[in-house]
Design an enzyme around this catalytic site. Structure first.
Site, PDB file in Angstrom:
ATOM      1  N   THR A 266       0.817  -1.217   0.000  1.00 44.44           N
ATOM      2  CA  THR A 266       0.000   0.000   0.000  1.00 44.44           C
ATOM      3  C   THR A 266       0.850   1.267   0.000  1.00 44.44           C
ATOM      4  O   THR A 266       0.314   2.375  -0.046  1.00 44.44           O
ATOM      5  CB  THR A 266      -0.908   0.033   1.252  1.00 44.44           C
ATOM      6  OG1 THR A 266      -0.057  -0.141   2.402  1.00 44.44           O
ATOM      7  CG2 THR A 266      -1.946  -1.062   1.236  1.00 44.44           C
TER       8      THR A 266
ATOM      9  N   ALA B 211       4.128   3.946  -1.240  1.00 47.17           N
ATOM     10  CA  ALA B 211       4.488   4.606  -2.499  1.00 47.17           C
ATOM     11  C   ALA B 211       5.325   3.668  -3.386  1.00 47.17           C
ATOM     12  O   ALA B 211       5.095   3.558  -4.597  1.00 47.17           O
ATOM     13  CB  ALA B 211       5.263   5.892  -2.200  1.00 47.17           C
TER      14      ALA B 211
ATOM     15  N   CYS C 227      17.877   5.061  -3.149  1.00 48.08           N
ATOM     16  CA  CYS C 227      17.482   5.676  -4.426  1.00 48.08           C
ATOM     17  C   CYS C 227      18.548   6.632  -4.992  1.00 48.08           C
ATOM     18  O   CYS C 227      18.767   6.662  -6.208  1.00 48.08           O
ATOM     19  CB  CYS C 227      16.150   6.393  -4.262  1.00 48.08           C
ATOM     20  SG  CYS C 227      15.989   7.290  -2.724  1.00 48.08           S
TER      21      CYS C 227
ATOM     22  N   SER D 282       8.743  12.260  -2.174  1.00 45.17           N
ATOM     23  CA  SER D 282       8.282  10.864  -2.231  1.00 45.17           C
ATOM     24  C   SER D 282       9.333   9.896  -1.697  1.00 45.17           C
ATOM     25  O   SER D 282       9.003   8.764  -1.346  1.00 45.17           O
ATOM     26  CB  SER D 282       7.893  10.476  -3.661  1.00 45.17           C
ATOM     27  OG  SER D 282       8.982  10.684  -4.536  1.00 45.17           O
ATOM     28  N   GLY D 283      10.577  10.343  -1.613  1.00 47.91           N
ATOM     29  CA  GLY D 283      11.615   9.501  -1.009  1.00 47.91           C
ATOM     30  C   GLY D 283      11.318   9.208   0.455  1.00 47.91           C
ATOM     31  O   GLY D 283      11.844   8.245   1.018  1.00 47.91           O
TER      32      GLY D 283
ATOM     33  N   HIS E 287      14.492  12.469  -8.067  1.00 53.07           N
ATOM     34  CA  HIS E 287      15.685  13.001  -7.396  1.00 53.07           C
ATOM     35  C   HIS E 287      16.640  13.550  -8.465  1.00 53.07           C
ATOM     36  O   HIS E 287      16.794  12.962  -9.539  1.00 53.07           O
ATOM     37  CB  HIS E 287      16.440  11.896  -6.642  1.00 53.07           C
ATOM     38  CG  HIS E 287      15.759  11.412  -5.402  1.00 53.07           C
ATOM     39  ND1 HIS E 287      14.557  11.891  -4.937  1.00 53.07           N
ATOM     40  CD2 HIS E 287      16.155  10.456  -4.505  1.00 53.07           C
ATOM     41  CE1 HIS E 287      14.244  11.261  -3.809  1.00 53.07           C
ATOM     42  NE2 HIS E 287      15.190  10.388  -3.533  1.00 53.07           N
TER      43      HIS E 287
HETATM   44  P1  A2P Z   1       0.081   0.188   5.715  1.00 54.39           P
HETATM   45  O1  A2P Z   1      -0.489   1.011   4.593  1.00 54.39           O
HETATM   46  O2  A2P Z   1      -0.802  -0.956   6.087  1.00 54.39           O
HETATM   47  O3  A2P Z   1       0.545   1.010   6.885  1.00 54.39           O
HETATM   48  P2  A2P Z   1       5.377   4.306   2.640  1.00 54.39           P
HETATM   49  O4  A2P Z   1       6.869   4.058   2.554  1.00 54.39           O
HETATM   50  O5  A2P Z   1       4.821   4.875   1.389  1.00 54.39           O
HETATM   51  O6  A2P Z   1       5.023   5.072   3.870  1.00 54.39           O
HETATM   52  O7  A2P Z   1       4.731   2.849   2.806  1.00 54.39           O
HETATM   53  C1  A2P Z   1       5.052   1.980   3.857  1.00 54.39           C
HETATM   54  C2  A2P Z   1       4.476   0.597   3.599  1.00 54.39           C
HETATM   55  O8  A2P Z   1       4.878  -0.250   4.688  1.00 54.39           O
HETATM   56  C3  A2P Z   1       2.957   0.568   3.565  1.00 54.39           C
HETATM   57  O9  A2P Z   1       2.518  -0.396   2.634  1.00 54.39           O
HETATM   58  C4  A2P Z   1       2.617   0.127   4.984  1.00 54.39           C
HETATM   59  O10 A2P Z   1       1.387  -0.540   5.096  1.00 54.39           O
HETATM   60  C5  A2P Z   1       3.734  -0.863   5.219  1.00 54.39           C
HETATM   61  N1  A2P Z   1       3.867  -1.110   6.653  1.00 54.39           N
HETATM   62  C6  A2P Z   1       4.113  -0.224   7.634  1.00 54.39           C
HETATM   63  N2  A2P Z   1       4.099  -0.816   8.838  1.00 54.39           N
HETATM   64  C7  A2P Z   1       3.836  -2.116   8.620  1.00 54.39           C
HETATM   65  C8  A2P Z   1       3.667  -3.279   9.450  1.00 54.39           C
HETATM   66  N3  A2P Z   1       3.772  -3.195  10.763  1.00 54.39           N
HETATM   67  N4  A2P Z   1       3.406  -4.466   8.847  1.00 54.39           N
HETATM   68  C9  A2P Z   1       3.284  -4.551   7.520  1.00 54.39           C
HETATM   69  N5  A2P Z   1       3.418  -3.503   6.667  1.00 54.39           N
HETATM   70  C10 A2P Z   1       3.690  -2.313   7.218  1.00 54.39           C
END
Ligand code: A2P
Length: 346
Positions: free
Chosen positions: A13, A15, A131, A161-162, A244
């Site tokens: 879910t 980025a 990156c 976005s990084g 970047h």
């Molecule tokens: P979730 O959307 O359920 O929080 P970004 O780098 O864009 O912030 O995304 C971080 C990703 O890591 C997301 O898909 C987030 O899912 C996932 N994530 C964060 N914490 C956990 C966790 N405890 N277990 C599984 N996935 C996680």
């Protein structure tokens, strides 16, 4: 029928995770199944996979025993806990966090630069570089091989976005608030990011550099397999959503002219030279890099102050080549190398 693999995207879910899914679909990765995994918060929600949707699974209760290849981009703490569990079940983990990058028994791979390194993976884990290092290596490895790079001076201009989805949201929110004369409160970034520049990414180290800066030092030496290369980085977060940019100054063992660099880079894999020496004849994050796969190089000049110095401007989409695309390309290397799926459908 060719081999088919069961692939998990952990952090689906986020980025990077959502882009991993779209690139797997775009490049028609030979997958018998693709599984989207994230936290309990998003379990049961849906994410796009090409024209389809996948129901998100909760990592805490997910059984990795049937997974062949797992792409992780859920942060360092999650990789540290779960990547070894997936690897213990026989999956090859391609990890986008910095958790394992500096371990000697974990290869650090840029697909165009050191693909063979992916073959030896005693822990079943392959690390995807940071990156900023990624795009730098695609641009500099051909020059290093032909002319030998002694020293790299680099200043980065890194997009929001990084810092993940919440980084982009903070840039958007602060921009809207400031344009409507409201007060802002920094949360994700250390200080205001909208209409500002922040010369800090990641934590400060004892030597005064930030960890993001030291990643450029450590990763460059590991990927180019040359501990003698000097790297002197300053990294800066800028109010750009995607892409970047890097102002790069190199000193080579043998002189390389601007024309020779242009010709060499124009035929190098993953590089697109945009260097017309006229208004707009150079790459920018918005006009060239965002949503694209290539690493764009422009502003190629011979250093006025050093006989073997060369200046370059290097721009790439940090979410694509800087993270998701390279992870998928590493998975493609495994396929090309004949990785055996657990359930062989061939
Ligand atoms: P979730 O959307 O359920 O929080 P970004 O780098 O864009 O912030 O995304 C971080 C990703 O890591 C997301 O898909 C987030 O899912 C996932 N994530 C964060 N914490 C956990 C966790 N405890 N277990 C599984 N996935 C996680």
């Amino acid at each position: 029928m060719s081999k088919q693999y069961k692939v998990a995207v952990v952090g689906a879910t986020g980025a990077v995770g959502e882009t991993m899914l779209s690139i797997l679909a775009e490049r028609k990765f030979p997958a018998s199944a693709v599984v989207a995994v994230a936290s309990e918060r998003s379990a049961g929600s849906r994410v796009a996979f090409g024209d389809d949707e996948l129901v998100v699974q909760d990592l805490a209760t997910f059984d990795p025993s049937s997974i062949d290849i797992a792409l992780f981009s859920a942060g360092g703490a999650i990789s540290k806990e779960y990547a070894p569990k997936f690897a213990a079940e026989g999956a090859v983990v391609i990890d986008n966090s910095s958790t394992f990058r500096y371990d000697d028994d974990v290869p650090l791979v840029v697909s165009e630069v050191n693909p063979d390194a992916a073959k030896a993976r005693p822990r079943g884990i392959i690390a995807n570089p940071n990156c900023s290092t990624m795009q730098l290596m695609v641009a500099l490895a051909p020059i290093h091989r032909a002319y030998g790079i002694e020293r790299i001076n680099i200043a980065t201009y890194q997009s929001a976005s990084g810092a993940g989805r919440s980084g982009m949201e903070e840039l958007g929110r602060q921009t809207a608030q400031l344009l409507s004369f409201q007060d802002i409160e920094p949360k994700k970034f250390q200080v205001q990011i909208a209409f500002n520049l922040i010369p800090q990414i990641d934590d400060f180290q004892d030597n005064g550099f930030t960890k993001e800066e030291m990643k450029l030092v450590w990763e460059t030496r590991k990927i180019l397999d040359d501990p003698t290369i000097g790297v002197n980085p300053t990294v800066v977060r800028v109010p750009v959503f995607y892409g970047h940019s890097e102002a790069v100054h190199i000193e080579t063992r043998e002189k390389i002219t601007a024309d020779a660099a242009h010709a060499l880079l124009a035929k190098s894999p993953g590089v697109e030279v945009v260097d017309e020496r006229k208004p707009g004849g150079y790459p920018t994050p918005v006009t060239h890099a965002s949503g694209k796969d290539a690493v764009f190089v422009g502003r190629i000049r011979e250093d006025l102050s050093h006989p073997r110095g060369l200046d370059l401007w290097v721009v790439s989409d940090n979410i694509r080549k800087g993270a998701a695309l390279n992870a998928v390309q590493i998975a493609e290397l495994l396929v090309a190398d004949g990785l055996a799926p657990k359930a062989d459908a061939s």
